[in-house]
Design an enzyme around this catalytic site. Structure first.
Site, mmCIF file in Angstrom:
data_model
loop_
_atom_site.group_PDB
_atom_site.id
_atom_site.type_symbol
_atom_site.label_atom_id
_atom_site.label_comp_id
_atom_site.label_asym_id
_atom_site.label_seq_id
_atom_site.Cartn_x
_atom_site.Cartn_y
_atom_site.Cartn_z
ATOM 1 N N HIS A 19 50.073 56.233 12.254
ATOM 2 C CA HIS A 19 49.237 55.201 11.862
ATOM 3 C C HIS A 19 47.926 55.296 12.309
ATOM 4 O O HIS A 19 47.873 55.562 13.260
ATOM 5 C CB HIS A 19 50.021 53.750 12.090
ATOM 6 N N ASP A 79 47.820 53.885 15.689
ATOM 7 C CA ASP A 79 48.543 54.497 16.987
ATOM 8 C C ASP A 79 47.761 55.438 17.467
ATOM 9 O O ASP A 79 47.704 55.580 18.771
ATOM 10 C CB ASP A 79 49.716 55.657 16.369
HETATM 11 C C1 XLS Z 1 59.471 50.367 9.942
HETATM 12 C C2 XLS Z 1 58.801 51.709 9.137
HETATM 13 C C3 XLS Z 1 57.562 52.303 9.486
HETATM 14 C C4 XLS Z 1 57.071 53.184 8.590
HETATM 15 C C5 XLS Z 1 55.698 53.504 8.688
HETATM 16 O O1 XLS Z 1 60.608 50.114 9.677
HETATM 17 O O2 XLS Z 1 59.882 52.276 9.151
HETATM 18 O O3 XLS Z 1 57.690 53.001 10.750
HETATM 19 O O4 XLS Z 1 57.819 54.512 8.706
HETATM 20 O O5 XLS Z 1 54.765 52.311 8.710
#
Ligand code: XLS
Ligand code: NI
Ligand code: NI
Length: 442
Positions: free
Chosen positions: A103, A106
Site C-alpha cells: 500500500h 506502508d
Molecule cells: C483486508 C484486505 C487488504 C487488501 C489490500 O482485509 O485483505 O489487506 O488485500 O488492501
C-alpha cells in the site's frame, strides 16, 4: 547494508520432503516443472508489506509485540521508512519469492498534508525502484490505503463528501502511476471502508453510483498512462464495515455489469474473505473463472471458529488442493499470483518467525499444486464430470440450449418420454480421489 535477519542464511534452499531443516523448503522447488510450467511460474508468490513489515503485532486489546526497530523511529519518519524497506528487501532476497505487494502508506509515512505525504511517497518509490533493480524482486501489485486514516471513516469513493472522493482519487492517481513505474503486473482496489453501518444515515444507491464513477476514473487513467496490468477489486463481505459493497465474487460481477466495467476490472480473491462470506475458497475461484473476471489470489487462512479476518498463513494442503485444482482447471493464475496477505500470531515475536511462516505457506501451496496437477492428469475427476452432463450432448440437450424448445414443446416431450433415471453424484468416491492425490503428491 544493515543485516536484520542475521540468523537466517542468504537464501532459503530447497532440500526436499525428507529434510529436517526448518529453514529449508521441502516442497517448493522453484525450477521443478509441474503440468508444463516451472513451479515459480505457476505459483507466482508475493510477500505483502503491510502485515510483514508495516505492522507491529498490535491487536484491539493490546500494543505491538513484534521486534520491528524501524517502527519506533518516530523522530525521523523517512529514515525509518528506508530502514523498513532495507529489512523488507533483505527478507525478499533471502526467501527468494519472485514478487512483493504494497500500500502507498506502508512504504512511506503520511505527512502533514497530501502534498507532504505524496512527496514522501515519491522518495520511497525511488528507493523501492533501486531495491527492485538490485534484488530482481518484481511487483505483483500496488494499492492505495484508503481506509486507515480517520479522514476515510465514512469511506473513500462512497463518502458523503465529494472532497473525500477527490482525496481518494488523488491517492489512487499517484499510486497507480507508481505501480506502473515499478513494473507492477496488477493494481488492486480493496473496498476498505466502502460499505456502511446503518441505513439510517446511508443512501445506498447513491454510494454505489459513486463507486461506479470512481472505477471509471481509474480505468480511464490506466489507459491514459499506458498501464497494461489488470485492475482488481478484492471482495470482502464485512469488516471493517458491517455491509461491504463488494461482498463476494458474485456481487462484484453484478457491480461490474451494472456499471459497464466488464473486461476492465477483475477480482483479487482472498481465502479468508471467501470463507467469511460463507463460501468455500474454491467456489469463489470457480465463480470468477465462470464470470471471466479471475485476477489474482490473496493466500491466507481463516479459523473455523473465529468469525473475523484472522489472516493466518495457509497450513492445510487438504484445504488448498481443491482451490489449486480450480486455478489449474481455469487455466492458471495468468498475470495474477499468490500474495501472502497473512500475518504472524501476536506471540510470534522472534525475527525468524516471518521466515517460518512464509516457508510453511509456500510449501503448503506447492504441495497443493502437486496434488492438483495429479488430479488434472489422472482423468478420474474430469471423466466423472463429463459423464454427469453427457445428456446435454444429445439431441434434446442441444435443442434446449440452442433455443429451439419452449415450455410447451418440453411439456409435450415429457408427456411422451420415459421417467428420467437419477444417477449417483459419487461425491464420496470423488473425495477419495482427492485424498489419494494429496497422499501421493511428491
Ligand atoms: C483486508 C484486505 C487488504 C487488501 C489490500 O482485509 O485483505 O489487506 O488485500 O488492501
Ligand atoms: Ni487482501
Ligand atoms: Ni483480508
Amino acid at each position: 547494508m544493515t543485516e536484520f535477519f542475521t540468523t537466517v542464511p542468504d537464501r532459503i534452499p530447497y532440500e526436499g520432503p525428507d529434510s529436517d531443516n526448518p529453514l529449508a523448503f521441502r516442497w517448493y522447488d522453484a525450477d521443478r516443472v509441474v503440468a508444463g510450467r516451472r513451479m515459480e511460474d505457476h505459483l507466482r508468490f508475493a510477500v505483502c508489506y503491510w502485515h510483514s513489515f508495516a505492522s507491529d503485532g498490535a491487536d484491539i486489546f493490546g500494543e505491538g509485540t513484534w521486534d520491528r526497530p524501524w517502527l519506533d523511529d518516530a523522530s525521523d519518519p523517512l529514515g525509518a521508512a528506508r530502514h523498513k524497506m532495507a529489512a523488507a528487501f533483505e527478507f525478499f532476497e533471502k526467501l527468494g519469492q519472485p514478487y512483493w505487494c504494497f500500500h502507498d502508506r506502508d512504504i512511506a509515512p503520511e505527512g502533514a498534508d497530501f502534498a507532504e505525504s505524496d512527496a514522501n511517497f515519491a522518495v520511497m518509490v525511488d528507493e523501492a525502484a533501486a531495491h527492485m533493480e538490485r534484488t530482481g524482486t518484481r511487483l505483483l501489485w500496488g494499492t492505495a490505503n484508503l481506509f486507515s486514516n480517520r479522514r476515510f471513516q465514512a469511506g473513500a469513493a462512497t463518502n458523503p463528501d465529494p472532497e473525500l472522493f477527490a482525496y481518494a482519487a488523488a491517492q489512487v492517481c499517484q499510486c497507480l502511476d507508481a505501480t506502473h513505474r515499478l513494473g507492477g503486473e496488477n493494481y488492486v482496489l480493496w473496498g476498505g471502508r466502502e460499505g456502511y453501518e446503518t441505513l439510517l444515515n446511508t443512501d445506498l444507491a447513491r454510494e454505489l453510483d459513486q463507486l461506479g464513477r470512481f472505477f471509471h476514473l481509474v480505468v480511464e487513467h490506466k489507459h491514459a498512462i499506458g498501464f497494461e496490468g489488470k485492475l482488481l477489486i478484492e471482495p470482502k463481505p464485512f469488516e471493517p464495515t458491517k455491509h461491504q459493497y463488494d461482498f463476494d465474487v458474485a456481487a462484484v460481477h453484478a457491480f461490474l455489469q451494472k456499471y459497464d466495467l466488464m473486461g476492465e476490472v477483475h477480482v483479487n480473491i482472498e481465502v479468508n474473505h471467501a470463507t467469511l462470506g460463507g463460501h468455500d475458497f474454491a467456489h469463489e475461484i470457480a465463480a470468477a473463472f465462470a464470470a471471466g473476471i479471475f485476477g489474482s489470489i490473496d493466500a491466507n487462512a481463516g479459523d473455523d471458529r473465529l468469525g473475523w479476518d484472522v489472516d493466518r498463513f495457509p497450513v492445510s494442503v487438504e484445504q488448498m488442493t481443491p482451490a489449486m485444482f480450480e486455478i489449474l482447471r481455469g487455466g492458471g493464475l495468468g498475470s495474477g499470483g499468490l500474495n501472502f496477505d497473512a500475518k504472524l500470531r501476536r506471540q510470534s515475536i522472534a525475527r525468524d518467525d516471518l521466515f517460518h511462516a512464509h516457508i510453511g505457506g509456500m510449501d503448503t501451496m506447492a504441495r497443493a499444486l502437486l496434488a492438483a496437477a495429479m488430479l488434472l492428469d489422472d482423468g478420474g475427476l474430469k471423466g466423472a464430470r463429463t459423464e454427469r452432463y453427457r445428456g446435454w450432448e444429445g439431441d434434446l440437450g442441444r435443442r434446449i440450449m440452442a433455443g429451439d424448445e419452449s415450455l410447451e414443446s418440453l411439456r409435450d416431450h415429457t408427456l411422451e418420454a420415459a421417467e428420467p433415471q437419477p444417477l449417483s453424484g459419487r461425491q464420496e468416491q470423488l473425495e477419495n480421489l482427492v485424498a489419494r492425490a494429496v497422499e501421493r503428491a511428491r
